[in-house]
Write a protein that holds these residues in place. Sequence first.
Motif, PDB file in Angstrom:
ATOM      1  N   UNK A 145     -14.646 -34.078  -0.973  1.00 44.16           N
ATOM      2  CA  UNK A 145     -15.743 -33.152  -0.702  1.00 44.16           C
ATOM      3  C   UNK A 145     -16.307 -33.497   0.671  1.00 44.16           C
ATOM      4  N   UNK A 146     -16.425 -32.483   1.521  1.00 40.33           N
ATOM      5  CA  UNK A 146     -16.998 -32.667   2.855  1.00 40.33           C
ATOM      6  C   UNK A 146     -18.424 -32.149   2.837  1.00 40.33           C
ATOM      7  N   UNK A 147     -19.375 -33.023   3.156  1.00 40.92           N
ATOM      8  CA  UNK A 147     -20.780 -32.634   3.265  1.00 40.92           C
ATOM      9  C   UNK A 147     -21.108 -32.430   4.739  1.00 40.92           C
ATOM     10  N   UNK A 148     -21.870 -31.383   5.046  1.00 33.34           N
ATOM     11  CA  UNK A 148     -22.156 -31.071   6.447  1.00 33.34           C
ATOM     12  C   UNK A 148     -23.279 -31.935   7.014  1.00 33.34           C
ATOM     13  N   UNK A 149     -23.857 -32.814   6.191  1.00 32.45           N
ATOM     14  CA  UNK A 149     -24.880 -33.740   6.671  1.00 32.45           C
ATOM     15  C   UNK A 149     -25.014 -34.868   5.660  1.00 32.45           C
ATOM     16  N   UNK A 150     -25.635 -35.960   6.083  1.00 33.29           N
ATOM     17  CA  UNK A 150     -25.909 -37.055   5.151  1.00 33.29           C
ATOM     18  C   UNK A 150     -26.893 -36.612   4.078  1.00 33.29           C
ATOM     19  N   UNK A 151     -27.832 -35.751   4.457  1.00 32.33           N
ATOM     20  CA  UNK A 151     -28.759 -35.197   3.482  1.00 32.33           C
ATOM     21  C   UNK A 151     -28.032 -34.399   2.422  1.00 32.33           C
ATOM     22  N   UNK A 152     -27.037 -33.619   2.835  1.00 28.66           N
ATOM     23  CA  UNK A 152     -26.245 -32.850   1.876  1.00 28.66           C
ATOM     24  C   UNK A 152     -25.423 -33.779   0.983  1.00 28.66           C
ATOM     25  N   UNK A 156     -25.437 -33.778  -3.072  1.00 26.30           N
ATOM     26  CA  UNK A 156     -24.230 -33.630  -3.895  1.00 26.30           C
ATOM     27  C   UNK A 156     -24.189 -34.697  -4.977  1.00 26.30           C
ATOM     28  N   UNK A 157     -24.425 -35.949  -4.576  1.00 22.08           N
ATOM     29  CA  UNK A 157     -24.351 -37.052  -5.533  1.00 22.08           C
ATOM     30  C   UNK A 157     -25.492 -37.003  -6.543  1.00 22.08           C
ATOM     31  N   UNK A 158     -26.615 -36.399  -6.151  1.00 21.66           N
ATOM     32  CA  UNK A 158     -27.729 -36.240  -7.086  1.00 21.66           C
ATOM     33  C   UNK A 158     -27.454 -35.119  -8.088  1.00 21.66           C
ATOM     34  N   UNK A 159     -26.897 -33.998  -7.582  1.00 19.92           N
ATOM     35  CA  UNK A 159     -26.628 -32.858  -8.464  1.00 19.92           C
ATOM     36  C   UNK A 159     -25.392 -33.078  -9.334  1.00 19.92           C
ATOM     37  N   UNK A 160     -24.410 -33.809  -8.790  1.00 17.93           N
ATOM     38  CA  UNK A 160     -23.154 -34.035  -9.501  1.00 17.93           C
ATOM     39  C   UNK A 160     -22.850 -35.534  -9.535  1.00 17.93           C
ATOM     40  N   UNK A 161     -23.604 -36.283 -10.346  1.00 21.98           N
ATOM     41  CA  UNK A 161     -23.485 -37.751 -10.339  1.00 21.98           C
ATOM     42  C   UNK A 161     -22.132 -38.269 -10.819  1.00 21.98           C
ATOM     43  N   UNK A 162     -21.308 -37.427 -11.449  1.00 22.70           N
ATOM     44  CA  UNK A 162     -19.996 -37.870 -11.913  1.00 22.70           C
ATOM     45  C   UNK A 162     -18.961 -37.940 -10.796  1.00 22.70           C
ATOM     46  N   UNK A 163     -19.297 -37.431  -9.603  1.00 21.38           N
ATOM     47  CA  UNK A 163     -18.361 -37.495  -8.484  1.00 21.38           C
ATOM     48  C   UNK A 163     -18.328 -38.913  -7.924  1.00 21.38           C
ATOM     49  N   UNK A 164     -17.134 -39.405  -7.654  1.00 23.26           N
ATOM     50  CA  UNK A 164     -16.967 -40.710  -7.016  1.00 23.26           C
ATOM     51  C   UNK A 164     -17.528 -40.624  -5.593  1.00 23.26           C
ATOM     52  N   UNK A 165     -18.527 -41.424  -5.248  1.00 25.01           N
ATOM     53  CA  UNK A 165     -19.109 -41.362  -3.894  1.00 25.01           C
ATOM     54  C   UNK A 165     -18.087 -41.543  -2.777  1.00 25.01           C
ATOM     55  N   UNK A 166     -16.997 -42.264  -3.062  1.00 25.01           N
ATOM     56  CA  UNK A 166     -15.981 -42.482  -2.026  1.00 25.01           C
ATOM     57  C   UNK A 166     -15.233 -41.197  -1.681  1.00 25.01           C
ATOM     58  N   UNK A 167     -15.341 -40.180  -2.531  1.00 24.51           N
ATOM     59  CA  UNK A 167     -14.667 -38.903  -2.245  1.00 24.51           C
ATOM     60  C   UNK A 167     -15.538 -37.953  -1.442  1.00 24.51           C
TER      61      UNK A 167
END
Length: 401
Positions: A145-152, A156-167
């Motif tokens: 997953x590409x986030x367009x900012x560190x804030x984004x 993402x990790x707050x809304x979808x906590x099951x995502x591996x942060x390394x991705x």
Amino acid sequence: MRVDLLTREYPPHVYGGAGVHVAELSAVLRGTVDVRVRCFDGARTEEGVFGYDVPGGLTGSNPALMTFGVDLLMAADVEGADIVHSHTWYANLAGHLAGLLHGIPHVVSAHSLEPLRPWKAEQLGGGYALSGWAERTAYLGAAAVIAVSAGMRADILRCYPDIDPDRVHVVHNGIDLEGWRRPESDQAKATAAEVVRRVGIDPDRPAVVFVGRITRQKGLPYLLRAAERLPAEVQLVLCAGAPDTPEISAEVAGLVADLRAQRDGVVWIEEMLPRPELVAVLSACTVFACPSVYEPLGIVNLEAMACGLPVVGTATGGIPEVVQDGVTGTLVPIEQVQDGTGTPVDPERFVTDLAAALGELAGDPVRAAEMGRASRRRVEDHFAWSAIAERTLEVYRSVIR
């Protein structure tokens, strides 16, 4: 390497930042890889670009269902690609299905998040549940997953906590530095002056300019209330159209009418201007306003900065990663309700602070021009598309490995 970019928006049908992003990214990537663009709104004539219409049986149904119909057509045609890269929920399901169907990595670019745009229920009705499901499914299944900012990325990790942060990778949006710059030649300046006069801007008066769709996240009603408090000589220029719903369209129209009853110099341009004309409008103004309550990054800020304007923007989302407070503009503080809407806890305070920041810069053209020059330097140093494309390619290579 063949990359298929999936998007709702692509020229000439561009409504927001995601469409600009795909157009610019694809243009740069074509110098390195085989790129196919698959988009909505019908057939295209540009080589390597494939447009799709809603399947006949779904025409007139809920917008989310029509979107899914196009997604199925896209997914079928991705065969042969090495990477599928989707942009926004409109194309996320197509990317997810294509990845499963053809056994290739799916990369998602996050330009916004459905859980943080609950007002879209006004626009989509029950389709909002479908758009959220499609986005969540795609994000959880994506190779990256590409986030367009560190804030984004944090959102993402707050809304979808099951995502591996390394991705989840941060790759900022970019800006076409040549396409977005002040007119320089005598002929270009003369042409720009004609545009400015035609739309009703007085080049001899300071002006605050806003560019964006009429949607809850852009915070336009707050700007219109703040404009009531600007000095009388300051114009307000609104390049604002494509309302999400009849309700917000009526609200903005009413606020504009109220403002015009109180002061002159309120210019509302509802049609989407061609880039050269928008550059002319931006270059004729003093300060750019970004009153968004939700803004993952804000390509419009980069466009304004490239044209040499300081930005007065809300200190939310990815805006602080673009606007350097006190250097390239002013960040307006905001405390927001934590219910996904981004609504200010104290709307009156936010409007007051926004008006003060805009009035201060609009009333000091020398300082505004100095900040505008710093804005141009910042986008040149940090947001060139060549660098953005290379970082995107690094993500592609990592998921293929």
